[in-house]
Design a protein around this motif. Structure first.
Motif, short mmCIF file in Angstrom:
data_model
loop_
_atom_site.label_atom_id
_atom_site.label_comp_id
_atom_site.label_asym_id
_atom_site.label_seq_id
_atom_site.Cartn_x
_atom_site.Cartn_y
_atom_site.Cartn_z
N ASN A 1 7.46 -4.31 -6.72
CA ASN A 1 8.30 -5.43 -7.10
C ASN A 1 9.77 -5.02 -7.19
O ASN A 1 10.66 -5.79 -6.82
CB ASN A 1 7.83 -6.02 -8.43
N ASP A 2 10.03 -3.81 -7.69
CA ASP A 2 11.41 -3.31 -7.72
C ASP A 2 11.98 -3.18 -6.31
O ASP A 2 13.16 -3.47 -6.07
CB ASP A 2 11.46 -1.97 -8.45
N TYR A 3 11.14 -2.72 -5.41
CA TYR A 3 11.56 -2.59 -4.00
C TYR A 3 11.90 -3.96 -3.41
O TYR A 3 12.93 -4.13 -2.74
CB TYR A 3 10.45 -1.90 -3.22
N LEU A 4 11.05 -4.95 -3.67
CA LEU A 4 11.32 -6.30 -3.16
C LEU A 4 12.59 -6.89 -3.78
O LEU A 4 13.36 -7.59 -3.10
CB LEU A 4 10.12 -7.21 -3.45
N ASP B 1 0.81 -1.21 0.00
CA ASP B 1 0.00 0.00 0.00
C ASP B 1 0.85 1.26 0.00
O ASP B 1 0.32 2.36 -0.28
CB ASP B 1 -0.93 0.01 1.22
N ASP B 2 2.13 1.17 0.33
CA ASP B 2 2.99 2.34 0.35
C ASP B 2 3.50 2.74 -1.03
O ASP B 2 4.18 3.76 -1.16
CB ASP B 2 4.20 2.09 1.26
N PHE B 3 3.18 1.98 -2.07
CA PHE B 3 3.69 2.24 -3.41
C PHE B 3 2.54 2.59 -4.35
O PHE B 3 1.39 2.21 -4.14
CB PHE B 3 4.45 1.01 -3.94
N ASP B 4 2.89 3.33 -5.41
CA ASP B 4 1.89 3.78 -6.37
C ASP B 4 1.50 2.70 -7.36
O ASP B 4 0.39 2.72 -7.90
CB ASP B 4 2.41 5.01 -7.14
N SER B 5 2.40 1.77 -7.63
CA SER B 5 2.11 0.73 -8.61
C SER B 5 2.74 -0.58 -8.15
O SER B 5 3.63 -0.61 -7.28
CB SER B 5 2.64 1.11 -10.00
#
Length: 365
Positions: free
Chosen positions: A122-125, A113-117
């Protein structure tokens, strides 16, 4: 006094014992050489600084008076007594990776929920997984760089990390409260069932005693009448209990839903009675026309059709989603009482087949 041991270390900084998962050496303390054969209660401890195994007696003997150097040869880590713990996994390499993942997850604690898309999440993970792999399996330089990145992220996002940690704690507490409430409800239900069973048994015993007393005191030839009175009394008591059970939720402060105003119900019933009888229940069975014009087909959309209309993978080969829709509709109409050749257009010189090609077709209900 520290005890020195000769042992080899692997390239990622963990010992060969930490990488191993079992064997005869696991039953002996590498510091004091005590085996489990002579001491059945021997417990092993590890420290997250170096993950070197030693028995609990050696840990308390070496580190009881304060911090001291690890007794393994070549390990210059300064260890403290409070840093030792019992290993959960037999393979210490797995234990080390689990601890690393737990430490990384405490810093990188964002949620979807902290990300826009979804792509950014997935890039963060992926970034977190790469950093974790460098800490667990990377070289000395890779581990040092990963530790620096972890410290920089924690320093730059300290407020956000605390906020996410607090939210996670609140959600855990809410889940624990919900589980406790469910357990308490189940316990109360079990107790109520036991009380109901006890009341039913007591009621059956009282009914049997009343039946025997009535038969004993009844006049000669009036036993059936006495039994009938007892049965009627029993039924009346059961009806009173059922009525009290239905009214009990209302007395407990809960509202009774679903009740309608008598006047409104009477008005609705009168309005329904004035309407003509409809055997189809309001279902419209009149024939209707389906417009198959290209302009109308373009308005029909779905996830698959939108992709077929927009992606070059489909359009470059000449594929048309509108042609697919037209063919699918014509195949669906076949066999449903659609007689294209028999329908004539009001305009002279134009058949129903041509009208169907223009985008209109009539269905027989």
């Amino acid at each position: 006094m520290a005890v020195s041991l000769r042992h080899s270390t692997s390239g990622n900084g963990t010992s060969s014992l930490a990488a191993g998962g079992g064997g005869g050496d696991d039953e002996a303390c590498p510091v004091c050489k005590t085996t489990r054969y002579f001491n059945k209660d021997m417990e092993f401890r590890i420290n997250t600084e170096c993950y070197h195994r030693m028995c609990k007696t050696c840990v308390e003997r070496i580190f009881k008076d304060g911090p001291n150097q690890c007794p393994y040869a070549g390990c210059h880590k300064t260890l403290r007594l409070r840093g030792f713990k019992a290993a959960y996994f037999a393979d210490l390499a797995v234990e080390r990776e689990v601890d690393i993942r737990r430490r990384v997850a405490a810093v990188f604690n964002k949620v979807e929920d902290d990300f826009d898309s979804l792509d950014s999440y997935n890039d963060y993970l992926y970034m977190v997984e790469c950093l974790t792999d460098d800490l667990a399996n990377g070289s000395d330089a890779a581990r040092a760089a990963a530790e620096a990145r972890l410290a920089d992220w924690e320093a730059a996002h300290r407020a956000e990390i605390e906020r996410n940690r607090r939210l996670a704690k609140e959600s855990d507490e809410a889940r624990q409260r919900r589980l406790a409430a469910e357990e308490e409800t189940a316990r109360q239900r079990r107790l109520q069932d036991l009380r109901d069973d006890a009341d039913a048994k007591a009621s059956a015993a009282r009914f049997r005693e009343e039946m025997l007393d009535s038969l004993q005191t009844a006049d000669v030839g009036r036993a059936a009448e006495a039994v009938h009175k007892i049965v009627l009394k029993k039924r009346g008591q059961q009806q009173q209990q059922q009525h009290a059970g239905r009214l009990e939720p209302a007395a407990g402060g809960l509202s009774i839903r679903g009740l309608r105003d008598k006047k409104a119900a009477a008005a609705d019933a009168a309005a329904e009675s004035n309407k003509p009888y409809d055997p189809y229940g309001g279902l419209d069975l009149a024939p209707r026309r389906v417009d198959l014009a290209p302009a109308q087909l373009a308005l029909y959309g779905s996830e698959w059709l939108d992709a077929a209309r927009s992606k070059h993978d489909y359009t470059v080969g000449g594929y048309s989603a509108d042609e697919y829709l037209t063919r699918a509709l014509f195949e669906a109409f076949s066999g449903l009482g659609v007689f294209v050749d028999e329908e004539k257009d009001s305009r002279p010189g134009k058949t129903a087949l041509a009208r169907g090609r223009d985008g209109a077709m009539e269905l027989d209900g």
